[in-house]
Enzyme design. Structure first.
Site, PDB file in Angstrom:
ATOM      1  N   TYR A 180      -2.924  13.435  -5.026  1.00 30.08           N
ATOM      2  CA  TYR A 180      -1.800  12.622  -5.489  1.00 30.08           C
ATOM      3  C   TYR A 180      -1.991  12.242  -6.961  1.00 30.08           C
ATOM      4  O   TYR A 180      -3.106  11.966  -7.404  1.00 30.08           O
ATOM      5  CB  TYR A 180      -1.687  11.348  -4.647  1.00 30.08           C
ATOM      6  N   LYS A 183      15.144  28.622  -8.936  1.00 27.57           N
ATOM      7  CA  LYS A 183      15.682  27.811  -7.839  1.00 27.57           C
ATOM      8  C   LYS A 183      17.167  28.125  -7.743  1.00 27.57           C
ATOM      9  O   LYS A 183      17.973  27.583  -8.509  1.00 27.57           O
ATOM     10  CB  LYS A 183      15.455  26.325  -8.073  1.00 27.57           C
ATOM     11  N   LYS A 211       7.503  20.320  -3.487  1.00 26.46           N
ATOM     12  CA  LYS A 211       7.717  21.752  -3.726  1.00 26.46           C
ATOM     13  C   LYS A 211       7.809  22.091  -5.206  1.00 26.46           C
ATOM     14  O   LYS A 211       7.328  23.136  -5.629  1.00 26.46           O
ATOM     15  CB  LYS A 211       9.004  22.235  -3.039  1.00 26.46           C
ATOM     16  N   PHE A 215       6.654  20.570  -8.177  1.00 23.62           N
ATOM     17  CA  PHE A 215       5.465  20.628  -9.025  1.00 23.62           C
ATOM     18  C   PHE A 215       4.465  21.647  -8.500  1.00 23.62           C
ATOM     19  O   PHE A 215       3.728  22.264  -9.280  1.00 23.62           O
ATOM     20  CB  PHE A 215       4.852  19.233  -9.231  1.00 23.62           C
TER      21      PHE A 215
END
Length: 209
Positions: A185, A32, A15, A17
């Site tokens: 990835y 956040k 979440k 990055f």
């Protein structure tokens, strides 16, 4: 001000990055409100580093809890109770789009009676779902999608990351939520990585908004 809440199918699905990529793509601010665990640094600190040199503002947390645990447990250990009305009273106020990153998934408890999903509703935010490809993520993704429908949360779409098996199309089909992007990835997530993928998803994201 547009509010977009980034939630995941669980913990550790990328979440943070992905929130940085979305903030860069939309020239948005980041917030956040609940951070649980900061011995190795906070998510806000990571995002601030990745967005260095941009116009995006990283706003401070409302609750910054030491224990890396479910927020209601981390708060209880510090003798406090997370109050979603208190969070909503501290929403950053300006005319910029605001990316809000949640803690874990939709049904992570914030206190003994409210969950992350309840906070999303109180904030009046649209939702972007983050799914990481791993064994079991189909089930976790579709459970998350079902919870969104049952709670009538306005979902923009999915951002997938990592490569395990190619079943993103199935999740999109069965959930009936569109794919915004697939992020590969990487063991080296840095500002260049964030900028590259933000540019790649910008058009699709703006069309869905």
């Amino acid at each position: 001000m547009e509010r977009i809440f980034v939630t995941g199918i669980g913990t550790g699905v990328g979440k943070t990055f992905i929130s940085a990529i979305l903030a860069k793509a939309l020239n948005a601010d980041y917030w956040k409100p609940v951070q649980a665990g900061f011995a190795d640094g906070t998510d806000s600190e990571c995002v601030a580093k990745w967005l260095e040199g941009t116009d995006s503002v990283v706003h401070p947390e409302v609750y910054r809890l030491a224990k890396p645990a479910s927020p209601h447990i981390a708060a209880r250990e510090e003798g406090i109770t997370i109050d979603i009305e208190n969070i909503c009273s501290q929403i950053p106020t300006n005319n910029r789009t605001l990316l809000i990153e949640g803690a874990g998934g939709l049904l992570v408890p914030l206190n003994n009676s409210t969950f992350v999903a309840d906070l999303i509703k109180e904030l009046g935010a649209k939702v972007i779902l983050v799914s990481r490809n791993y064994l079991g993520s189909i089930n976790h993704s579709l459970l998350t999608a079902r919870a969104c429908r049952e709670m009538q949360l306005p979902v923009i779409g999915w951002v997938f990351n990592d490569q395990y098996l190619n079943y993103e199309e199935e999740i999109v089909h069965w959930s009936n939520y569109p794919r915004i992007a697939s992020i590969p990835y990487s063991e080296n997530i840095n500002g260049t990585f964030i900028n590259t993928h933000a540019a790649a998803i910008k058009k699709q994201l703006e069309e869905l908004l």
